[in-house]
Design an enzyme around this catalytic site. Structure first.
Site, PDB file in Angstrom:
ATOM      1  N   ASN A  10       0.868  -1.181   0.000  1.00  0.00           N
ATOM      2  CA  ASN A  10       0.000   0.000   0.000  1.00  0.00           C
ATOM      3  C   ASN A  10       0.904   1.230   0.000  1.00  0.00           C
ATOM      4  OD1 ASN A  10      -1.778   2.075   0.557  1.00  0.00           O
ATOM      5  ND2 ASN A  10      -2.255   1.382   2.645  1.00  0.00           N
ATOM      6  N   TRP A  11       0.950   1.923  -1.144  1.00  0.00           N
ATOM      7  CA  TRP A  11       1.886   3.048  -1.268  1.00  0.00           C
ATOM      8  C   TRP A  11       1.343   4.333  -0.659  1.00  0.00           C
ATOM      9  CZ3 TRP A  11       3.544   2.308  -7.145  1.00  0.00           C
ATOM     10  CH2 TRP A  11       4.123   1.030  -7.281  1.00  0.00           C
ATOM     11  N   LYS A  12       0.104   4.280  -0.194  1.00  0.00           N
ATOM     12  CA  LYS A  12      -0.519   5.456   0.445  1.00  0.00           C
ATOM     13  C   LYS A  12      -0.320   6.709  -0.422  1.00  0.00           C
ATOM     14  CE  LYS A  12      -0.032   3.173   4.848  1.00  0.00           C
ATOM     15  NZ  LYS A  12      -0.124   3.268   6.295  1.00  0.00           N
ATOM     16  N   HIS A  96      -9.707   1.020   4.851  1.00  0.00           N
ATOM     17  CA  HIS A  96      -8.384   1.131   5.491  1.00  0.00           C
ATOM     18  C   HIS A  96      -8.496   2.029   6.723  1.00  0.00           C
ATOM     19  CE1 HIS A  96      -4.275   2.406   6.230  1.00  0.00           C
ATOM     20  NE2 HIS A  96      -3.927   1.258   5.665  1.00  0.00           N
ATOM     21  N   GLY A 235       2.818  -1.211   4.274  1.00  0.00           N
ATOM     22  CA  GLY A 235       2.844   0.206   3.936  1.00  0.00           C
ATOM     23  C   GLY A 235       4.272   0.664   3.695  1.00  0.00           C
ATOM     24  N   GLY A 236       4.870   1.275   4.714  1.00  0.00           N
ATOM     25  CA  GLY A 236       6.204   1.881   4.588  1.00  0.00           C
ATOM     26  C   GLY A 236       7.245   1.006   3.904  1.00  0.00           C
TER      27      GLY A 236
HETATM   28  P1  PGA Z   1       2.705   0.214   7.640  1.00  0.00           P
HETATM   29  O1  PGA Z   1       1.247   0.402   6.983  1.00  0.00           O
HETATM   30  O2  PGA Z   1       3.279  -1.049   7.087  1.00  0.00           O
HETATM   31  O3  PGA Z   1       3.479   1.429   7.206  1.00  0.00           O
HETATM   32  O4  PGA Z   1       2.499   0.146   9.131  1.00  0.00           O
HETATM   33  C1  PGA Z   1       0.390  -0.687   6.775  1.00  0.00           C
HETATM   34  C2  PGA Z   1      -0.909  -0.222   6.156  1.00  0.00           C
HETATM   35  O5  PGA Z   1      -1.391   0.861   6.520  1.00  0.00           O
HETATM   36  O6  PGA Z   1      -1.491  -0.901   5.287  1.00  0.00           O
END
Ligand code: PGA
Length: 251
Positions: A10-12, A96, A235-236
């Site tokens: 998930n690249w947000k 999400h 995410g990150g």
């Molecule tokens: P994160 O995010 O790995 O940066 O904690 C996960 C997500 O929000 O899907």
């Protein structure tokens, strides 16, 4: 029971167009030889089409991070299910925690989005998870029941076969505080039981349930070893090809 194993990034709200294309190139370059697992990326919506075109006929599938449930209309800033399809996406993240807690989405909206996704041939990745305060008050099972039952109201068994669930405890997202494999496994068991009660054991037994929240190359092995964890939503650590690939290649 062997279930699909899914590694999703998930690249947000990160990446320029150039960075997104370079990231996908980097992931593709490292995927040869990866056979027994599926990879999905969720780029920011303006890059989804370009990423999907690059990933066509490759082993990477593409999804949108969010969408609205109406077909069209005066909904400034929103993206419709048909637009998600048109962009070449197969998946869509629904509910999400950042949608729920930053943008105030409730279970009713999440439910409408799940149903809209299914009726347009999209495969929703339904995100659920408790806040720290809820976990500390021992309300996790209750919150999961409310979110899972709320999101799946009116979904039929055929629709449920197209759903993926991601358990993302809010206190673990972007905080560096990963859930222990045992905590995640326990929550996944609760989710599978809830789905079993609604749709029957057979449907529940094949449902992929992903864990998300501070997944990194150095903690993936413990999570991946758990019976109930069928993959991860990252995410990150999905924003660098090397760290995402290290996660995907976990033994
Ligand atoms: P994160 O995010 O790995 O940066 O904690 C996960 C997500 O929000 O899907």
């Amino acid at each position: 029971m062997s279930r699909r194993q899914i590694f999703a990034g998930n690249w947000k709200m990160y990446t320029t167009h150039g960075e997104a294309m370079a990231l996908v190139e980097g992931i593709l370059a490292g995927l040869s030889g990866v056979k027994d697992r599926e990879v999905i990326v969720f780029p920011p919506s303006p890059w989804a089409k370009a990423v999907a075109e690059r990933c066509a006929k490759t082993s990477i599938a593409v999804g949108m991070q969010n969408m609205y449930y109406e077909n069209e209309g005066a909904f400034t800033g929103e993206v419709s299910p048909a637009m998600v399809r048109d962009a070449g996406c197969r998946y869509v993240l629904i509910g999400h925690s950042e949608r729920r807690h930053v943008f105030g989405e409730n279970d009713g909206e999440v439910n409408r989005k799940v149903k809209a996704a299914l009726s347009h041939g999209l495969e929703p990745v339904l995100c659920v998870g408790e806040l720290l305060d809820e976990r500390e008050k021992d309300l996790t099972d209750e919150v999961l029941a409310r979110q899972v039952n709320g999101a799946l109201e009116g979904v039929d068994a055929a629709g449920m076969k197209k759903v993926i669930v991601a358990y993302e405890p809010v206190w673990a997202i972007g905080t560096g505080k990963v859930a222990t494999p045992e905590i995640a496994d326990g929550a996944h068991r609760v989710i599978r039981r809830l789905v079993g009660e609604r749709f029957g054991e057979e449907t529940a037994s094949v449902l992929p349930i992903l864990y998300g929240g501070s997944v990194k190359p150095d903690n993936i092995a413990g999570l991946h070893a758990m019976e109930e964890i069928d993959g991860v939503l990252v995410g990150g650590a999905s924003l660098k090809a090397e760290s995402f690939l290290d996660i995907i290649r976990v033994k």
